[in-house]
Design a protein around this motif. Structure first.
Motif, PDB file in Angstrom:
ATOM      1  N   ARG A  87       0.831  -1.209   0.000  1.00  0.00           N
ATOM      2  CA  ARG A  87       0.000   0.000   0.000  1.00  0.00           C
ATOM      3  C   ARG A  87       0.861   1.253   0.000  1.00  0.00           C
ATOM      4  O   ARG A  87       0.517   2.256  -0.639  1.00  0.00           O
ATOM      5  N   GLU A 126       0.676   3.907  -3.099  1.00  0.00           N
ATOM      6  CA  GLU A 126       0.380   5.324  -2.858  1.00  0.00           C
ATOM      7  C   GLU A 126       1.414   6.219  -3.539  1.00  0.00           C
ATOM      8  O   GLU A 126       1.064   7.200  -4.210  1.00  0.00           O
ATOM      9  N   SER A 129      -6.114   1.032  -5.872  1.00  0.00           N
ATOM     10  CA  SER A 129      -5.776   2.287  -6.553  1.00  0.00           C
ATOM     11  C   SER A 129      -6.817   2.679  -7.594  1.00  0.00           C
ATOM     12  O   SER A 129      -6.870   3.840  -8.014  1.00  0.00           O
TER      13      SER A 129
END
Length: 305
Positions: free
Chosen positions: A130, A134, A165
């Protein structure tokens, strides 16, 4: 002339090995990420050469820039500068090329390639992926490529993080060189691939194993009902590479020049693969020969991935 053959999306080749050949710096555990700090122009040039050869999807040069690897082999605070430099290099190469090229975010094994036994648990994997998603989404990648996945739970975690996403996600497994129906963990490719499709992967690939193993794997992937493909390495074996080790301990095959590699990939395309390229030791000359061979056989090349 019309053709009923499906368009083929061309990936790039093995960035890490290509940079090792071009750089005057010694091999390091951080592989290609170190070049982002010392010689970023080499990354731009390598991306450009792959694009000029026919690639219409290039992968971000962040393979070794995972939080775990940076903590072990470098500095944790290199994470943001490395990702920014890699994104800048990819976009500069695309802009300079004048071609319509997509940039794939890179979600690699977090600890080490080819070593499923050292993988984090799924919760830790999800947390680190993650973080990478990001950073890469913020930098403007067009899709995510979860690659060289040697164990099912790490592949699943990478896929879940990438799917969050909202961008397209392609998940690529590395299979046993002697048996393309199994991951390097020994788990069945069929079950592992089905799990990432169920998690939201829009395409499934196999990568970084010998091309002969990928040919076997294509028979498994074609049953999934989603686009599939692969990109092989040209190593004799990856057994010598230890976690934190350097790629200069590996030996390249002598029988996989550009034309021979293209012949191998054609086997996959004839089985229905529509996303192909190269991994370690597969350079721009291989991608160029592959593009020429595919068009010569009547396969249209996707113009923008």
């Amino acid at each position: 002339m019309t053709t009923n053959k499906a368009p083929i999306t061309m990936l790039d080749g093995g960035m890490g090995q290509e940079l090792q050949k071009r750089s005057e710096q010694p091999a390091s555990p951080l592989w290609s990420a170190q070049v982002m700090l010392d010689e970023p122009n080499l990354v731009v040039d390598a991306h450009r050469d792959f694009i000029d050869a026919g690639a219409r999807v290039i992968t971000l040069n962040t393979y070794s820039a995972t939080p775990t690897r940076l903590a072990r082999d470098g500095q944790p605070d290199w994470f943001e500068p490395l990702h920014k430099a890699a994104l800048d290099a990819a976009r500069k190469a695309c802009s300079e090329s004048g071609q319509d090229v997509r940039v794939a975010g890179c979600l690699p094994p977090l600890v080490a390639s080819y070593r499923p036994e050292v993988a984090h648990d799924e919760a830790t994997c999800l947390k680190e992926y993650r973080q990478m998603v990001e950073a890469q989404k913020a930098g403007g990648v067009d899709l995510f490529l979860c690659e060289t996945m040697s164990i099912a739970h790490e592949a699943h975690a990478a896929t879940v993080a990438a799917v969050e996403s909202g961008l397209p996600v392609w998940t690529a497994f590395t299979v046993d060189d002697a048996d393309g129906t199994k991951l390097r963990s020994g788990e069945p490719l069929a079950e592992s691939a089905r799990a990432v499709v169920d998690a939201g992967a829009s395409a499934v690939l196999v990568n970084c194993a010998v091309p002969e193993a990928l040919t076997t794997a294509m028979d498994v992937l074609r049953e999934l009902g989603v686009p599939f493909g692969g990109y092989a390495n040209a190593f004799t074996s990856v057994a010598a590479l230890e976690p934190g080790g350097t790629v200069d301990v590996l030996e390249a095959r002598k029988d996989l020049g550009p034309d021979a590699y293209a012949e191998q990939v054609l086997n996959w395309v004839e089985k229905g693969a529509t996303i192909v390229g190269g991994c370690c030791e597969v350079g721009p000359a291989h991608i160029k020969a592959l593009a020429e061979r595919l068009t010569g056989e009547g396969y249209p090349l996707a113009s923008n991935g």
